[in-house]
Design an enzyme around this catalytic site. Sequence first.
Site, PDB file in Angstrom:
ATOM      1  N   HIS A 267       0.835  -1.202   0.000  1.00 57.08           N
ATOM      2  CA  HIS A 267       0.000   0.000   0.000  1.00 57.08           C
ATOM      3  C   HIS A 267       0.873   1.257   0.000  1.00 57.08           C
ATOM      4  O   HIS A 267       0.669   2.166  -0.818  1.00 57.08           O
ATOM      5  CB  HIS A 267      -0.907  -0.023   1.235  1.00 57.08           C
ATOM      6  CG  HIS A 267      -1.796   1.161   1.372  1.00 57.08           C
ATOM      7  ND1 HIS A 267      -3.120   1.152   0.971  1.00 57.08           N
ATOM      8  CD2 HIS A 267      -1.582   2.414   1.857  1.00 57.08           C
ATOM      9  CE1 HIS A 267      -3.666   2.328   1.220  1.00 57.08           C
ATOM     10  NE2 HIS A 267      -2.743   3.121   1.747  1.00 57.08           N
ATOM     11  N   GLU A 268       1.840   1.301   0.910  1.00 62.07           N
ATOM     12  CA  GLU A 268       2.683   2.493   0.993  1.00 62.07           C
ATOM     13  C   GLU A 268       3.605   2.612  -0.218  1.00 62.07           C
ATOM     14  O   GLU A 268       3.960   3.717  -0.625  1.00 62.07           O
ATOM     15  CB  GLU A 268       3.486   2.487   2.297  1.00 62.07           C
ATOM     16  CG  GLU A 268       2.634   2.490   3.566  1.00 62.07           C
ATOM     17  CD  GLU A 268       1.593   3.603   3.620  1.00 62.07           C
ATOM     18  OE1 GLU A 268       1.804   4.658   2.972  1.00 62.07           O
ATOM     19  OE2 GLU A 268       0.567   3.423   4.308  1.00 62.07           O
ATOM     20  N   HIS A 271       1.749   4.630  -2.788  1.00 61.17           N
ATOM     21  CA  HIS A 271       1.862   6.078  -2.545  1.00 61.17           C
ATOM     22  C   HIS A 271       3.227   6.592  -3.017  1.00 61.17           C
ATOM     23  O   HIS A 271       3.318   7.619  -3.702  1.00 61.17           O
ATOM     24  CB  HIS A 271       1.706   6.372  -1.051  1.00 61.17           C
ATOM     25  CG  HIS A 271       0.300   6.356  -0.555  1.00 61.17           C
ATOM     26  ND1 HIS A 271      -0.684   7.167  -1.086  1.00 61.17           N
ATOM     27  CD2 HIS A 271      -0.289   5.655   0.447  1.00 61.17           C
ATOM     28  CE1 HIS A 271      -1.823   6.952  -0.439  1.00 61.17           C
ATOM     29  NE2 HIS A 271      -1.618   6.045   0.491  1.00 61.17           N
ATOM     30  N   GLU A 297      -4.697   8.014  -2.983  1.00 63.95           N
ATOM     31  CA  GLU A 297      -5.175   6.762  -2.404  1.00 63.95           C
ATOM     32  C   GLU A 297      -5.510   5.740  -3.487  1.00 63.95           C
ATOM     33  O   GLU A 297      -5.355   4.534  -3.281  1.00 63.95           O
ATOM     34  CB  GLU A 297      -6.397   7.017  -1.520  1.00 63.95           C
ATOM     35  CG  GLU A 297      -6.813   5.838  -0.666  1.00 63.95           C
ATOM     36  CD  GLU A 297      -5.778   5.432   0.367  1.00 63.95           C
ATOM     37  OE1 GLU A 297      -5.874   4.290   0.887  1.00 63.95           O
ATOM     38  OE2 GLU A 297      -4.860   6.234   0.667  1.00 63.95           O
TER      39      GLU A 297
END
Length: 503
Positions: A267-268, A271, A297
């Site tokens: 997830h990170e 980003h 997001e």
Amino acid sequence: MSSQATEETPDAYEALLDHYEQISNVNAAGSILQWDQEVMMPEGGTPARSQQKSALSSLSHDLLTEEKVGEWLDELDDADLTDEQEAVVREIRREYERADRVPSDLVAEISETTSEALPKWKEAKAEDDFSIFAPVLENLIELKKEYAEHIDPDKPAYEVLFADYEPYLDLDTAERVLERLREELVPLIEDVRASDVELADPFEGDFDVDTQEDLARDVLDTLGYDFEHGRVDTAPHPFSTGNQFDARVTTRFSEDDPVGALMSTIHEFGHARYTLGLPREQYGNPLGESRDLTVHESQSRLWENHVGRSRVFWEKFLPAMKERFPQLEDVTPEEAYEAANEVYEDNLIRVEADELTYHMHIIVRFEIERELIEGDLDVEDVPQRWNDKYEEYLGIRPDTDAEGCLQDIHWSHGSFGYFPTYSLGSVLAAQIYDALEADVGDVDEKVRNGNFDVIADWLEEHVHQHGARYTTPELVEEATGEAYNADHFVDYVTEKYTDLYDL
């Protein structure tokens, strides 16, 4: 570094761009201080750090609201500008007009209070005692309401605050999307829970945290994270921060949940990959900045859910996991896939939530923080309201404040209005993924072959490289060929979980 001047470029534009670059660098320095406070700063450093961050916030605000900024913007009202230059002026004008309405001393007070709130939140969570955090939370709410009143006294305060994080998709759009998710997901979740299918759970036992950290680096390498321009650390609440030259990720590890740590890391990465994909030649101006939180997001959720939770990802990555953890020798890719997509019946923690119930976690936070800002809920009543809503929406009730209303860091940052962008971004991720697949062909085959660059390069071309040139609706149209909508997401989760649970 950011100059776009030509012979025809108005002097006011060049001056505005140079001045904004100073503001951008001050903000970047503040971001690094925030990263340090959450990752590496000694616990006793808060008194000095709060003053340092307050000073930078005040300096940034003062630079942005200088009289000459308004004069340059006025000069550029009727100037003959390129499309890119008009976008730069639009974004700076929006920031200027909002900031100019807020007194500098209020900006400094909010910054200082958030620095003081962070250790209070950490202490309250560790002690499982909301009352430790409540006074500073109440103070932050009052400060943010005052902030919103300065910006637009004619609009509800929460609507004003939401626009800090998503200025171009209005709150009505957010409400419509959340309502659609509530309508579509609640019955799907009920069907899943009523199903007789039990998914595999092969990741039982203890998994050494240091080895998990090595595994996190493995997955970042596999996906193509650029360690020359980034790093990975641990934090109580995972996040990513930085710019196109330095985009850092944090994650966290639990001895009994290696899959959760992997998903957090992926997830990170999403980003950070967006941040690193911003045009380097535009560093310091809006064309080199990301397009707000819904788009940000969407990038993290696309990598986490559409890539990291896919069957083919586990076919590709499970051997590396087995190499780190030999106790997984007999686990099959299908079992790993099922474990990564199980719909939980008793999970209370948002960042550990499955892909379906996750949005109920968001709706709880959205409704509570809106009540707090609009004065319909007292701070002291937050734990009770939180627990009631969890029981209503998820059928479970927290036993402690730590696993209830203290689990998220956002309110200690004063980030009221942030939470809806998580669901808005998840919806957009499905829309972008479908456009990606329509363009490059079978994405599963690319993942199976470890060709993650095809995904990253497409996202960079259609999303990242534009920075903040387009508004959110314009960027969605540019990237996907259609207006922002929830249809792709609803279709995606319905098909996926109907298959998984044999509905």
